[in-house]
Design an enzyme around this catalytic site. Structure first.
Site, short mmCIF file in Angstrom:
data_model
loop_
_atom_site.label_atom_id
_atom_site.label_comp_id
_atom_site.label_asym_id
_atom_site.label_seq_id
_atom_site.Cartn_x
_atom_site.Cartn_y
_atom_site.Cartn_z
N GLY A 1 -5.57 -9.24 -7.13
CA GLY A 1 -4.13 -9.46 -7.22
C GLY A 1 -3.82 -10.80 -7.86
N GLY B 1 2.11 -14.08 -8.40
CA GLY B 1 2.35 -14.46 -7.01
C GLY B 1 1.28 -15.33 -6.41
N ARG C 1 -4.46 -4.91 -12.21
CA ARG C 1 -4.41 -3.68 -13.01
C ARG C 1 -3.82 -3.91 -14.39
NH1 ARG C 1 -3.02 1.55 -9.27
NH2 ARG C 1 -3.98 0.86 -7.32
N TYR D 1 4.96 -0.51 5.76
CA TYR D 1 4.19 -1.66 5.27
C TYR D 1 3.33 -2.33 6.34
CZ TYR D 1 3.50 -6.44 3.44
OH TYR D 1 2.97 -7.65 3.05
N LYS E 1 -0.94 -4.05 7.26
CA LYS E 1 -1.20 -5.46 7.50
C LYS E 1 -1.81 -5.69 8.88
CE LYS E 1 -0.01 -7.12 3.55
NZ LYS E 1 -1.06 -7.69 2.67
N ILE F 1 7.20 -15.00 0.40
CA ILE F 1 6.75 -15.71 -0.80
C ILE F 1 7.66 -15.29 -1.95
CG2 ILE F 1 4.85 -16.14 -2.38
CD1 ILE F 1 2.92 -15.26 -0.19
#
Length: 335
Positions: free
Chosen positions: A41, A45, A66, A190, A194, A223
């Site tokens: 990733g 970010g 990606r 979500y 996590k 963030i």
């Protein structure tokens, strides 16, 4: 009898004394210089901010994502942080929610590193799809787990197998969320992933003592990243309302906190008041960070968190009529 302010002041004084002693006698911090670090990733970010910071510290940085266009832009940012001509900076395009792709990615990273496996893996890939549970389909929920849990679990599996086989005392750095400590309306698609990432890190922190591999897990709050902007476009109104007072952070600031936690050997990495309160109030038997300092946060959480939750639940109930209007507009309840 002592008054409450005196007791709190005494607790903070003891905590400060303990922290000073811990600073004097702690182990040598981990350094990134010369290490081969993989950041998943890493094209935007937190991941990109960590990649740049690692480059500034003299690490060899391998970025996985990606989107080729974003990877090219990220590589330029990392190159701008170069400290030595010997540093190796590479990008790789793989879909890490696949075990096969994760294996191929680690093969490519090892090949670009002279056949050696990475010294540290920073797992920042992931995506948030907020919404209401009753709206979701089986396909969507499976995708949510792939984008939050498997996208970290598969590369962690591939990397750790190589570390164990090669005898490398490396590091795995997972990224959960403050929503891996608690959850609320809007995050049912979500937060389960996590929480699952946290469960994996908890088990591996114990298991990998066998191999000398260090495990860390970060629990960032909001963030201000491209991903956050995208999730806000589909976030339920009640969730946006509850987050109105949320104070977020820039990716670079969070990356600095995460790397500092890794450097100092923290298992659970939190960096702000709210994160520390939730960490200390829900960590169970996980290794702590600050002895008496943690106990102060526990006391604050015992008083403050039930009051906070009461207010959140009150706001959710006030939203009931508006929510049912929304469900009718989607055909999810009868008129």
């Amino acid at each position: 009898m002592f008054s409450a302010p005196v007791v709190v002041a005494a607790c903070f004084a003891l905590a400060s004394t303990w922290a000073a002693a811990n600073f004097l006698f702690r182990k040598t911090p981990w350094g990134a210089k010369g290490k081969h670090c993989v950041v998943t990733g890493g094209s935007a970010g937190l991941g990109l901010a960590l990649a740049v910071l690692l480059a500034k510290e003299g690490a060899h940085v391998h970025i996985v994502a990606r989107n080729q266009e974003r990877l090219a832009a990220a590589l330029r940012d990392v190159e701008a942080a170069r400290q030595s001509p010997d540093q190796v900076f590479k990008t790789y395009s793989y879909a890490l929610d696949s075990a096969k792709e994760a294996e191929a990615c680690l093969d490519a990273v090892s090949a670009a590193s002279g056949g050696r496996c990475p010294d540290a893996l920073f797992l920042c890939a992931g995506k948030s799809r907020p919404g209401f549970w009753v709206e979701r389909t089986e396909e969507e929920l499976r995708e949510c787990m792939e984008e939050t849990y498997w996208v970290q679990a598969w590369p962690a599996l591939a990397a750790s197998k190589r570390m164990v086989r090669s005898g490398v005392h490396g590091k795995l750095v997972f990224t959960s969320s403050v929503l891996g400590y608690f959850s609320m309306v809007g995050y049912s698609p979500y937060s389960p992933g996590k929480f699952a990432v946290r469960g994996l890190a908890e088990a591996l922190q114990s298991e990998f003592l066998l191999y000398g591999i260090s495990v860390h897990i970060a629990f960032p709050g909001t963030i201000f990243s491209p991903g956050f902007a995208e999730e806000n476009k589909v976030k339920p109104k009640i969730t946006l309302r509850l987050e109105e007072t949320d104070v977020g952070s820039a990716p670079a600031a969070v990356a600095a906190h995460v790397l500092r936690g890794v450097r100092n050997g923290r298992f659970h990495i939190t960096y702000d008041f709210i994160g520390n309160v939730f960490r200390c109030s829900s960590r169970g038997s996980s290794p702590g960070n600050g002895g008496l300092v943690d106990q102060v946060y526990v006391m604050i959480g015992m008083i403050g968190l039930p009051l906070w939750r009461r207010d959140v639940d009150k706001e959710v109930r006030k939203h009931t009529e508006e929510h049912y209007d929304y469900l009718r507009s989607k055909g999810l309840v009868q008129s």
